[in-house]
Design a protein around this motif. Structure first.
Motif, PDB file in Angstrom:
ATOM      1  N   GLY A 489      -5.551  14.915  -7.664  1.00  0.00           N
ATOM      2  CA  GLY A 489      -4.483  14.374  -7.211  1.00  0.00           C
ATOM      3  C   GLY A 489      -3.884  13.081  -7.047  1.00  0.00           C
ATOM      4  N   PRO A 490      -2.742  13.145  -6.451  1.00  0.00           N
ATOM      5  CA  PRO A 490      -1.680  13.737  -5.937  1.00  0.00           C
ATOM      6  C   PRO A 490      -1.220  13.624  -7.417  1.00  0.00           C
ATOM      7  CG  PRO A 490      -0.908  11.557  -5.113  1.00  0.00           C
ATOM      8  CD  PRO A 490      -2.501  11.600  -5.626  1.00  0.00           C
ATOM      9  N   ALA A 491       0.296  14.898  -6.882  1.00  0.00           N
ATOM     10  CA  ALA A 491       1.238  15.321  -7.823  1.00  0.00           C
ATOM     11  C   ALA A 491       2.326  15.356  -6.943  1.00  0.00           C
ATOM     12  CB  ALA A 491       0.549  16.020  -9.333  1.00  0.00           C
ATOM     13  N   LEU A 492       3.264  15.098  -7.773  1.00  0.00           N
ATOM     14  CA  LEU A 492       4.898  15.993  -6.918  1.00  0.00           C
ATOM     15  C   LEU A 492       5.311  16.665  -7.506  1.00  0.00           C
ATOM     16  CD1 LEU A 492       6.983  12.720  -7.983  1.00  0.00           C
ATOM     17  CD2 LEU A 492       5.164  13.015  -5.797  1.00  0.00           C
ATOM     18  N   ILE A 493       5.872  17.933  -6.907  1.00  0.00           N
ATOM     19  CA  ILE A 493       5.832  19.369  -6.849  1.00  0.00           C
ATOM     20  C   ILE A 493       7.657  19.221  -7.368  1.00  0.00           C
ATOM     21  CG2 ILE A 493       4.118  20.122  -6.305  1.00  0.00           C
ATOM     22  CD1 ILE A 493       5.543  21.198  -3.534  1.00  0.00           C
ATOM     23  N   GLY A 494       8.131  18.479  -6.439  1.00  0.00           N
ATOM     24  CA  GLY A 494       9.904  18.685  -6.134  1.00  0.00           C
ATOM     25  C   GLY A 494      11.138  18.340  -4.935  1.00  0.00           C
ATOM     26  N   GLY A 495      11.571  17.619  -5.417  1.00  0.00           N
ATOM     27  CA  GLY A 495      12.232  17.296  -3.250  1.00  0.00           C
ATOM     28  C   GLY A 495      11.871  16.422  -2.938  1.00  0.00           C
ATOM     29  N   GLN A 496      12.845  15.934  -2.346  1.00  0.00           N
ATOM     30  CA  GLN A 496      12.492  14.575  -1.505  1.00  0.00           C
ATOM     31  C   GLN A 496      12.515  14.815  -0.112  1.00  0.00           C
ATOM     32  OE1 GLN A 496      13.870  10.978  -2.348  1.00  0.00           O
ATOM     33  NE2 GLN A 496      12.078   9.970  -2.529  1.00  0.00           N
ATOM     34  N   ALA A 497      11.640  15.172   1.524  1.00  0.00           N
ATOM     35  CA  ALA A 497      12.042  15.595   2.332  1.00  0.00           C
ATOM     36  C   ALA A 497      12.277  14.113   2.676  1.00  0.00           C
ATOM     37  CB  ALA A 497      10.303  15.582   3.233  1.00  0.00           C
ATOM     38  N   ARG A 498      13.587  14.761   4.114  1.00  0.00           N
ATOM     39  CA  ARG A 498      14.238  13.425   5.008  1.00  0.00           C
ATOM     40  C   ARG A 498      13.585  12.651   6.022  1.00  0.00           C
ATOM     41  NH1 ARG A 498      18.274  15.858   8.629  1.00  0.00           N
ATOM     42  NH2 ARG A 498      17.216  17.117  10.018  1.00  0.00           N
ATOM     43  N   ALA A 499      12.872  11.969   7.003  1.00  0.00           N
ATOM     44  CA  ALA A 499      12.170  12.038   7.930  1.00  0.00           C
ATOM     45  C   ALA A 499      12.360  12.788   9.042  1.00  0.00           C
ATOM     46  CB  ALA A 499      12.376  10.377   8.472  1.00  0.00           C
ATOM     47  N   GLY A 500      11.385  12.952   9.511  1.00  0.00           N
ATOM     48  CA  GLY A 500      10.872  14.155  10.669  1.00  0.00           C
ATOM     49  C   GLY A 500      11.280  15.542  10.117  1.00  0.00           C
ATOM     50  N   SER A 501      10.978  15.279   8.300  1.00  0.00           N
ATOM     51  CA  SER A 501      11.230  17.036   7.957  1.00  0.00           C
ATOM     52  C   SER A 501       9.423  17.915   8.142  1.00  0.00           C
ATOM     53  CB  SER A 501      11.156  16.791   7.242  1.00  0.00           C
ATOM     54  OG  SER A 501      11.305  18.178   5.920  1.00  0.00           O
ATOM     55  N   GLY A 502       9.953  18.804   8.286  1.00  0.00           N
ATOM     56  CA  GLY A 502       8.415  20.117   8.473  1.00  0.00           C
ATOM     57  C   GLY A 502       8.363  20.061   7.045  1.00  0.00           C
ATOM     58  N   LEU A 503       7.312  20.820   7.432  1.00  0.00           N
ATOM     59  CA  LEU A 503       6.754  21.399   6.222  1.00  0.00           C
ATOM     60  C   LEU A 503       5.723  22.313   6.266  1.00  0.00           C
ATOM     61  CD1 LEU A 503       6.475  19.684   2.950  1.00  0.00           C
ATOM     62  CD2 LEU A 503       4.097  19.392   3.592  1.00  0.00           C
ATOM     63  N   SER A 504       6.119  23.473   5.124  1.00  0.00           N
ATOM     64  CA  SER A 504       5.052  24.858   4.877  1.00  0.00           C
ATOM     65  C   SER A 504       5.019  25.142   3.568  1.00  0.00           C
ATOM     66  CB  SER A 504       5.660  25.594   6.484  1.00  0.00           C
ATOM     67  OG  SER A 504       5.861  27.209   5.572  1.00  0.00           O
ATOM     68  N   THR A 505       4.106  26.284   4.143  1.00  0.00           N
ATOM     69  CA  THR A 505       3.801  27.057   2.405  1.00  0.00           C
ATOM     70  C   THR A 505       3.112  28.419   3.072  1.00  0.00           C
ATOM     71  OG1 THR A 505       2.397  26.534   0.378  1.00  0.00           O
ATOM     72  CG2 THR A 505       1.056  26.532   2.344  1.00  0.00           C
ATOM     73  N   THR A 506       3.341  29.345   2.202  1.00  0.00           N
ATOM     74  CA  THR A 506       2.738  30.522   2.308  1.00  0.00           C
ATOM     75  C   THR A 506       1.075  31.034   2.129  1.00  0.00           C
ATOM     76  OG1 THR A 506       3.055  31.286  -0.079  1.00  0.00           O
ATOM     77  CG2 THR A 506       4.858  31.116   1.133  1.00  0.00           C
ATOM     78  N   ASN A 507       0.960  31.949   1.970  1.00  0.00           N
ATOM     79  CA  ASN A 507      -0.983  32.267   2.347  1.00  0.00           C
ATOM     80  C   ASN A 507      -1.568  31.818   0.696  1.00  0.00           C
ATOM     81  OD1 ASN A 507      -1.134  32.830   4.613  1.00  0.00           O
ATOM     82  ND2 ASN A 507      -2.056  34.802   4.179  1.00  0.00           N
ATOM     83  N   ALA A 508      -0.129  32.167  -0.622  1.00  0.00           N
ATOM     84  CA  ALA A 508      -0.352  32.213  -1.654  1.00  0.00           C
ATOM     85  C   ALA A 508      -0.265  30.821  -1.904  1.00  0.00           C
ATOM     86  CB  ALA A 508       0.232  33.049  -2.670  1.00  0.00           C
ATOM     87  N   GLY A 509       0.102  30.346  -1.552  1.00  0.00           N
ATOM     88  CA  GLY A 509       0.895  28.619  -1.949  1.00  0.00           C
ATOM     89  C   GLY A 509       1.801  28.212  -2.636  1.00  0.00           C
ATOM     90  N   ASN A 510       2.117  29.295  -3.296  1.00  0.00           N
ATOM     91  CA  ASN A 510       3.145  28.978  -4.268  1.00  0.00           C
ATOM     92  C   ASN A 510       4.294  28.671  -3.698  1.00  0.00           C
ATOM     93  OD1 ASN A 510       3.512  31.803  -2.640  1.00  0.00           O
ATOM     94  ND2 ASN A 510       3.938  33.142  -5.008  1.00  0.00           N
ATOM     95  N   LEU A 511       4.785  29.095  -2.814  1.00  0.00           N
ATOM     96  CA  LEU A 511       6.160  28.566  -2.234  1.00  0.00           C
ATOM     97  C   LEU A 511       6.094  27.399  -1.437  1.00  0.00           C
ATOM     98  CD1 LEU A 511       8.071  31.836  -1.574  1.00  0.00           C
ATOM     99  CD2 LEU A 511       8.475  30.665  -3.194  1.00  0.00           C
ATOM    100  N   VAL A 512       6.965  26.375  -1.000  1.00  0.00           N
ATOM    101  CA  VAL A 512       6.758  25.528  -0.256  1.00  0.00           C
ATOM    102  C   VAL A 512       8.034  25.416   0.386  1.00  0.00           C
ATOM    103  CG1 VAL A 512       6.098  22.658  -0.021  1.00  0.00           C
ATOM    104  CG2 VAL A 512       4.724  24.221  -1.349  1.00  0.00           C
ATOM    105  N   ALA A 513       8.013  24.769   1.757  1.00  0.00           N
ATOM    106  CA  ALA A 513       9.587  24.494   2.379  1.00  0.00           C
ATOM    107  C   ALA A 513      10.080  23.275   2.559  1.00  0.00           C
ATOM    108  CB  ALA A 513       9.671  25.601   3.445  1.00  0.00           C
ATOM    109  N   PHE A 514      10.788  22.908   3.284  1.00  0.00           N
ATOM    110  CA  PHE A 514      11.406  21.281   3.441  1.00  0.00           C
ATOM    111  C   PHE A 514      12.066  20.600   3.680  1.00  0.00           C
ATOM    112  CE2 PHE A 514      10.825  20.908  -0.960  1.00  0.00           C
ATOM    113  CZ  PHE A 514      12.254  19.778  -1.017  1.00  0.00           C
ATOM    114  N   VAL A 515      12.803  20.440   4.592  1.00  0.00           N
ATOM    115  CA  VAL A 515      14.192  19.957   4.832  1.00  0.00           C
ATOM    116  C   VAL A 515      14.655  18.114   3.895  1.00  0.00           C
ATOM    117  CG1 VAL A 515      15.291  19.226   6.184  1.00  0.00           C
ATOM    118  CG2 VAL A 515      14.067  20.084   7.151  1.00  0.00           C
TER     119      VAL A 515
END
Length: 542
Positions: A489-515
């Motif tokens: 890596g790195p490789a992009l997975i999709g989407g852009q996050a605004r300044a101050g955005s959090g970032l979270s994933t699941t145990n499996a790492g198959n979902l990634v949340a952001f703002v």
């Protein structure tokens, strides 16, 4: 009276008289500092006179200080006992707060005196004032603070339009023209005048409007920025998945703790969980998804919990968190770590009789330090006040530490560990995504994983630590991943996050949340054919 005290007193009288300022020599019933030197006390600190090693400690060059140290011979030039600070990261608000403490105390100017207070021990002239505000190391060897000649060694020249609060306007000239002032924002749209904080020979510590770059007749001033200053965290937009990815928590535009949740037909929400979060508060779901932790508007560590078919709370669990504090919980949601109002790494914990704490775990965290627990909550990782990646660990006899594990983290670095606590990711001082890892012989590293992270990027591992997610320097959500041949890596997975955005994933790492850049809570998700998204989950983050 000893010769040492006579010399110090004489120097203080001479300096104060020459400057028309307040006398800083010993009074009839003055206390003494730890060196036995007479002082002038105030409600928040005290001043002591001293004999500088150079004729002008305000503007001396590094070579002049070095020559003076050699000439001193056997004379002791030691580090201070009351201020062991090093050149560690400070936020812009920290700089202004420290500077205003002297302004509010009316600290008089003297190049032959130092002040001892909650900020440490620093010389009470213009460059000592900046050294104090920037939290630079001070000792007898540098006459209790850097000089206008040495401050450039800790800073970088910037343009006028780049100035932010906590930067300085500096004239590094030797002699009477050398001076420095702290910038605290423009006072007009034309940028011809600014709000300045300084130790001025005529008035002492003062806040006043100053024509850019400084009053006429005082030489040439240029803007500089401390190399280890951190922008204050903007109002954060935290997001947090539970372990399975069934709930994602966030703070809505009204400051309410809220969530979206997955159903058989897709994502639903948002709905409020309970309580309001402080502007800089994280939101942390327990892996089981039945508890959510946050810092309330009074600075208390609080939680909501799911019971009897609905969300309950908020309720306080114990302890107060300082501004910018991180917040983490373990796999069971029974232990919560945070940084207390004194900068100590602390925790609350749940028992059969309720929440207990707070209690200290060990060590102090840098003002912008994240925290990371492993799944069992027997290791907590943080960035110490020197920028080193460190940890505390639990034994049968209690919490131990802190100890360094390897590597230095830049200002604003994220921090992540895996479920086992055997790998810790951070952003190094060059902006690279890096990690330390544990082996049977101890901690190893640091080593680079791949890519560079945005200055405010969080870092998140999946449970197995074979995927690491971050926000790159262009605002894209990206990842590195482990293979049998090493990290890729790195490789992009999709989407852009605004300044101050959090970032979270699941145990499996198959979902990634952001703002996203419009403030919507969004996610990317992995399928057999690769990463998909982004797609909105529901709700708008503050």
């Amino acid at each position: 009276m000893s010769l040492r005290l006579v010399l110090r007193t004489t120097l203080a009288v001479a300096v104060a008289g020459a400057l028309g300022g307040t006398l800083v020599g010993p009074a009839a019933a003055a206390p003494t500092d730890p060196d036995g030197v007479a002082v002038v006390a105030s409600t928040s600190g005290y001043q002591s006179v001293f004999v500088p090693t150079v004729p002008n400690p305000t503007t001396a060059t590094a070579s002049e200080l070095a020559d003076a140290a050699k000439k001193a011979g056997s004379r002791s030039l030691t580090a201070p006992t009351l201020n062991q600070r090093t050149a560690s990261a400070v936020t812009r608000s920290d700089v202004i707060s420290r500077a205003m403490s002297w302004v509010n105390a009316g600290v008089p100017y003297s190049m032959g005196a130092y002040r001892t207070d909650a900020n440490g021990r620093y010389r009470t002239d213009c460059s000592g004032f900046v050294s104090m505000a920037w939290n630079l190391a001070s000792s007898s060897a540098n006459n209790w603070g850097e000089t206008t000649g040495t401050l450039p060694n800790f800073s970088t020249a910037i343009s006028k339009e780049d100035l932010k609060p906590g930067d300085i306007l500096l004239n590094p000239a030797s002699g009477a023209l050398g001076h420095v002032v702290i910038f605290n924002g423009w006072t007009n749209s034309a940028h011809t005048e600014y709000d300045g904080l300084e130790e001025a020979s005529s008035v002492g510590a003062v806040r006043r409007h100053i024509p850019y770059p400084y009053f006429a007749g005082h030489g040439t001033f240029s803007p500089y920025r401390y190399d280890n200053i951190a922008d204050d965290r903007a109002q954060t937009s935290p997001v947090s998945f539970d372990a399975a990815g069934g709930h994602v928590g966030f703070v809505d535009t009204n400051g309410n703790v809220a969530n979206d949740w997955a159903t058989s037909t897709g994502w639903a929400g948002p709905a409020l969980l309970g309580g309001q979060a402080r502007a800089d508060s994280p939101v942390v779901f327990s892996p089981s998804g039945d508890k959510v932790f946050f810092i309330d508007t009074n600075g208390n560590v609080a939680n909501d919990w799911y019971a009897n078919g609905s969300w309950q709370g908020p309720a306080l669990i114990g302890g107060k968190a300082r501004a910018g504090s991180s917040l983490v919980t373990d796999a069971a949601g029974y232990r919560v770590a945070f940084v207390d109002t004194d900068g100590n790494v602390a925790n609350d914990w749940a028992t059969s009789s309720g929440w207990q704490g707070p209690a200290l775990l060990g060590g102090q965290a840098r003002s912008d330090s994240p925290l990371a627990f492993d799944a069992n909550s027997d290791h907590v990782f943080f960035i110490d006040t020197n920028g080193d990646v460190a940890n505390d660990w639990m034994t049968s006899s209690g919490w131990q530490g802190p100890a360094l594990i390897g590597g230095k983290a830049r200002a604003g670095s994220g921090l992540a560990t895996d479920a086992a606590g055997y790998r810790v990711a951070f952003v190094d001082t060059d902006g690279n995504v890096a990690n330390d890892w544990a082996t049977s012989s101890g901690w190893q590293g640091p080593a680079l994983l791949g890519g560079q992270a945005r200055s405010d990027s969080p870092l998140v591992f999946d449970a197995n630590s074979d995927h690491l997610y971050f926000i790159d320097t262009n605002g894209n959500v990206a990842n590195d991943w482990a293979t049998s041949g090493g990290w890729q890596g790195p490789a992009l997975i999709g989407g852009q996050a605004r300044a101050g955005s959090g970032l979270s994933t699941t145990n499996a790492g198959n979902l990634v949340a952001f703002v996203d850049t419009n403030g919507f809570v969004a996610n990317d998700w992995q399928t057999g054919s690769g990463w998909q998204g982004p797609a909105l989950l529901g709700g708008t983050s503050r």
